[in-house]
Design a protein around this motif. Structure first.
Motif, PDB file in Angstrom:
ATOM      1  N   TRP A 168       0.827  -1.211   0.000  1.00 37.46           N
ATOM      2  CA  TRP A 168       0.000   0.000   0.000  1.00 37.46           C
ATOM      3  C   TRP A 168       0.852   1.247   0.000  1.00 37.46           C
ATOM      4  O   TRP A 168       2.059   1.202   0.296  1.00 37.46           O
ATOM      5  N   LEU A 169       0.202   2.362  -0.375  1.00 36.86           N
ATOM      6  CA  LEU A 169       0.852   3.654  -0.506  1.00 36.86           C
ATOM      7  C   LEU A 169       0.053   4.699   0.248  1.00 36.86           C
ATOM      8  O   LEU A 169      -1.180   4.714   0.171  1.00 36.86           O
ATOM      9  N   ARG A 170       0.758   5.577   0.959  1.00 34.47           N
ATOM     10  CA  ARG A 170       0.086   6.721   1.563  1.00 34.47           C
ATOM     11  C   ARG A 170       0.957   7.953   1.397  1.00 34.47           C
ATOM     12  O   ARG A 170       2.190   7.874   1.335  1.00 34.47           O
ATOM     13  N   GLY A 171       0.297   9.106   1.309  1.00 32.80           N
ATOM     14  CA  GLY A 171       0.996  10.349   1.056  1.00 32.80           C
ATOM     15  C   GLY A 171       0.852  11.340   2.193  1.00 32.80           C
ATOM     16  O   GLY A 171      -0.109  11.294   2.971  1.00 32.80           O
ATOM     17  N   PHE A 172       1.806  12.284   2.250  1.00 32.01           N
ATOM     18  CA  PHE A 172       1.856  13.313   3.288  1.00 32.01           C
ATOM     19  C   PHE A 172       2.240  14.643   2.650  1.00 32.01           C
ATOM     20  O   PHE A 172       2.916  14.697   1.623  1.00 32.01           O
ATOM     21  N   ARG A 173       1.836  15.728   3.312  1.00 35.52           N
ATOM     22  CA  ARG A 173       2.150  17.060   2.817  1.00 35.52           C
ATOM     23  C   ARG A 173       3.646  17.371   2.934  1.00 35.52           C
ATOM     24  O   ARG A 173       4.222  18.026   2.068  1.00 35.52           O
ATOM     25  N   ASP A 174       4.266  16.943   4.012  1.00 35.45           N
ATOM     26  CA  ASP A 174       5.689  17.151   4.234  1.00 35.45           C
ATOM     27  C   ASP A 174       6.105  16.246   5.380  1.00 35.45           C
ATOM     28  O   ASP A 174       5.285  15.539   5.971  1.00 35.45           O
ATOM     29  N   MET A 175       7.387  16.253   5.710  1.00 35.03           N
ATOM     30  CA  MET A 175       7.882  15.342   6.734  1.00 35.03           C
ATOM     31  C   MET A 175       7.388  15.721   8.129  1.00 35.03           C
ATOM     32  O   MET A 175       7.158  14.846   8.966  1.00 35.03           O
ATOM     33  N   THR A 176       7.225  17.015   8.397  1.00 35.18           N
ATOM     34  CA  THR A 176       6.728  17.421   9.708  1.00 35.18           C
ATOM     35  C   THR A 176       5.296  16.947   9.917  1.00 35.18           C
ATOM     36  O   THR A 176       4.957  16.357  10.953  1.00 35.18           O
ATOM     37  N   SER A 177       4.441  17.198   8.927  1.00 32.87           N
ATOM     38  CA  SER A 177       3.052  16.765   9.066  1.00 32.87           C
ATOM     39  C   SER A 177       2.940  15.244   9.056  1.00 32.87           C
ATOM     40  O   SER A 177       1.989  14.692   9.615  1.00 32.87           O
ATOM     41  N   ARG A 178       3.892  14.561   8.429  1.00 33.59           N
ATOM     42  CA  ARG A 178       3.909  13.095   8.497  1.00 33.59           C
ATOM     43  C   ARG A 178       4.018  12.639   9.944  1.00 33.59           C
ATOM     44  O   ARG A 178       3.242  11.783  10.403  1.00 33.59           O
ATOM     45  N   GLY A 179       4.984  13.175  10.678  1.00 32.05           N
ATOM     46  CA  GLY A 179       5.135  12.785  12.073  1.00 32.05           C
ATOM     47  C   GLY A 179       3.901  13.095  12.889  1.00 32.05           C
ATOM     48  O   GLY A 179       3.473  12.288  13.721  1.00 32.05           O
ATOM     49  N   GLU A 180       3.290  14.238  12.645  1.00 28.04           N
ATOM     50  CA  GLU A 180       2.088  14.626  13.382  1.00 28.04           C
ATOM     51  C   GLU A 180       0.915  13.707  13.053  1.00 28.04           C
ATOM     52  O   GLU A 180       0.177  13.279  13.949  1.00 28.04           O
ATOM     53  N   ALA A 181       0.745  13.391  11.764  1.00 28.70           N
ATOM     54  CA  ALA A 181      -0.374  12.550  11.354  1.00 28.70           C
ATOM     55  C   ALA A 181      -0.226  11.124  11.880  1.00 28.70           C
ATOM     56  O   ALA A 181      -1.203  10.511  12.360  1.00 28.70           O
ATOM     57  N   LEU A 182       0.974  10.578  11.817  1.00 25.79           N
ATOM     58  CA  LEU A 182       1.185   9.218  12.301  1.00 25.79           C
ATOM     59  C   LEU A 182       1.022   9.146  13.815  1.00 25.79           C
ATOM     60  O   LEU A 182       0.487   8.162  14.351  1.00 25.79           O
ATOM     61  N   THR A 183       1.463  10.157  14.515  1.00 27.79           N
ATOM     62  CA  THR A 183       1.246  10.215  15.960  1.00 27.79           C
ATOM     63  C   THR A 183      -0.239  10.239  16.274  1.00 27.79           C
ATOM     64  O   THR A 183      -0.728   9.513  17.152  1.00 27.79           O
ATOM     65  N   ALA A 184      -0.985  11.065  15.542  1.00 25.74           N
ATOM     66  CA  ALA A 184      -2.426  11.176  15.776  1.00 25.74           C
ATOM     67  C   ALA A 184      -3.135   9.855  15.500  1.00 25.74           C
ATOM     68  O   ALA A 184      -4.070   9.486  16.222  1.00 25.74           O
ATOM     69  N   PHE A 185      -2.708   9.139  14.465  1.00 26.60           N
ATOM     70  CA  PHE A 185      -3.398   7.896  14.121  1.00 26.60           C
ATOM     71  C   PHE A 185      -2.997   6.743  15.039  1.00 26.60           C
ATOM     72  O   PHE A 185      -3.862   6.068  15.616  1.00 26.60           O
ATOM     73  N   TYR A 186      -1.699   6.515  15.201  1.00 22.68           N
ATOM     74  CA  TYR A 186      -1.248   5.320  15.916  1.00 22.68           C
ATOM     75  C   TYR A 186      -1.249   5.475  17.436  1.00 22.68           C
ATOM     76  O   TYR A 186      -1.450   4.493  18.153  1.00 22.68           O
ATOM     77  N   LEU A 187      -1.036   6.664  17.927  1.00 25.25           N
ATOM     78  CA  LEU A 187      -0.914   6.849  19.369  1.00 25.25           C
ATOM     79  C   LEU A 187      -2.139   7.495  20.010  1.00 25.25           C
ATOM     80  O   LEU A 187      -2.359   7.326  21.214  1.00 25.25           O
ATOM     81  N   GLN A 188      -2.910   8.224  19.233  1.00 24.32           N
ATOM     82  CA  GLN A 188      -4.029   8.963  19.813  1.00 24.32           C
ATOM     83  C   GLN A 188      -5.392   8.567  19.256  1.00 24.32           C
ATOM     84  O   GLN A 188      -6.413   8.826  19.887  1.00 24.32           O
ATOM     85  N   GLY A 189      -5.423   7.940  18.088  1.00 19.35           N
ATOM     86  CA  GLY A 189      -6.688   7.677  17.416  1.00 19.35           C
ATOM     87  C   GLY A 189      -7.403   6.431  17.918  1.00 19.35           C
ATOM     88  O   GLY A 189      -6.774   5.480  18.393  1.00 19.35           O
ATOM     89  N   ASP A 190      -8.707   6.431  17.788  1.00 25.10           N
ATOM     90  CA  ASP A 190      -9.519   5.310  18.248  1.00 25.10           C
ATOM     91  C   ASP A 190      -9.435   4.102  17.321  1.00 25.10           C
ATOM     92  O   ASP A 190      -9.532   2.958  17.783  1.00 25.10           O
TER      93      ASP A 190
END
Length: 251
Positions: free
Chosen positions: A65-87
């Motif tokens: 699979w493939l997923r995209g991000f706006r930039d490397m900073t937002s990548r870290g923020e998005a992955l944190t939100a999904f894997y560590l904070q998301g339901d």
């Protein structure tokens, strides 16, 4: 020696992960059903784009699979939100992880030039969709002995692409290694590698097989292009023959 180069990135999703998961025998359909149901909208809600999900047609125990991000900073923020904070991951991550033998085969990529990334449709099939598209994709991964530079991009565009097009493969995206530091170390990515990855789309599996057959018999490929390409490679080519899932955006 291939020199250093700074690419102009795609304006929309200039950081892309190409992830190859090795699964437990017979577990791929379990993961695909769970992924398409629970992990598409929930990842996009925190700032990612789920570009494509695929069955590897050469390996029944591989999910790509493939997923995209706006930039490397937002990548870290998005992955944190999904894997560590998301339901969603809290509720279903254990089930997903139980299908996997290895989830560390991940390449961090960026388009080699403006408009070299994927052209994506605005909509994907809705949740619950089961109809599989007839289209097929092929991802070709070349490991180089040095970072991609303008010389290699010109070689691809002027020498490689015409042969591919002439044998029925039309590259739809071209990427190189994104060299930035991993901004979410909990998910390893392959580091210290120089790759050039190109994707081709086909109307169906027959057209992809016809391309590979014509390429194998092409004198231009075997006598002119392949020797020059092989001199630049540090390991054998990897080719992924991919079938989109029912909810893949790339289809």
């Amino acid at each position: 020696m291939i020199g250093e180069r700074h690419s102009t990135m795609d304006d929309t999703w200039p950081v892309v992960e190409l992830r190859q998961y090795t699964l437990r025998p017979g577990a791929r359909e379990v993961l695909i059903e769970l992924f398409d149901r629970e992990f598409v909208e929930t990842q996009e809600a925190v700032g990612m784009r789920i570009i494509g999900q695929f069955r590897d047609e050469d390996n029944p125990d591989r999910f790509v699979w493939l997923r995209g991000f706006r930039d490397m900073t937002s990548r870290g923020e998005a992955l944190t939100a999904f894997y560590l904070q998301g339901d969603a991951w809290k509720a279903h991550g254990g089930t997903a992880s139980a299908t996997m033998l290895d989830s560390t085969n991940a390449l961090l990529l960026r388009p080699v030039a403006q408009a070299a990334g994927f052209g994506l449709p605005d909509r994907r099939p809705q949740a619950g969709a089961t109809a599989l598209p007839p289209s097929r994709f092929m991802a070709t991964i070349w490991h180089l002995d040095a970072p991609v530079d303008d010389t290699f991009v010109r070689f691809f565009d002027e020498r490689v692409r015409p042969v591919l097009t002439g044998t029925g493969a039309h590259p739809v995206a071209r990427f190189e290694t994104e060299p930035s530091e991993n901004t979410f170390p909990r998910l390893p990515v392959r580091e210290g590698e120089n790759v050039f990855v190109w994707f081709a789309a086909f109307e169906d599996g027959d057209r992809r097989r016809a391309h590979l057959d014509r390429l194998a018999r092409s004198a231009a490929w075997n006598e002119e292009v392949l020797p020059e390409l092989s001199a630049r490679l540090s390991r054998p080519t990897q080719r992924l023959n991919l079938a989109p899932t029912a909810r893949s955006l790339l289809r």
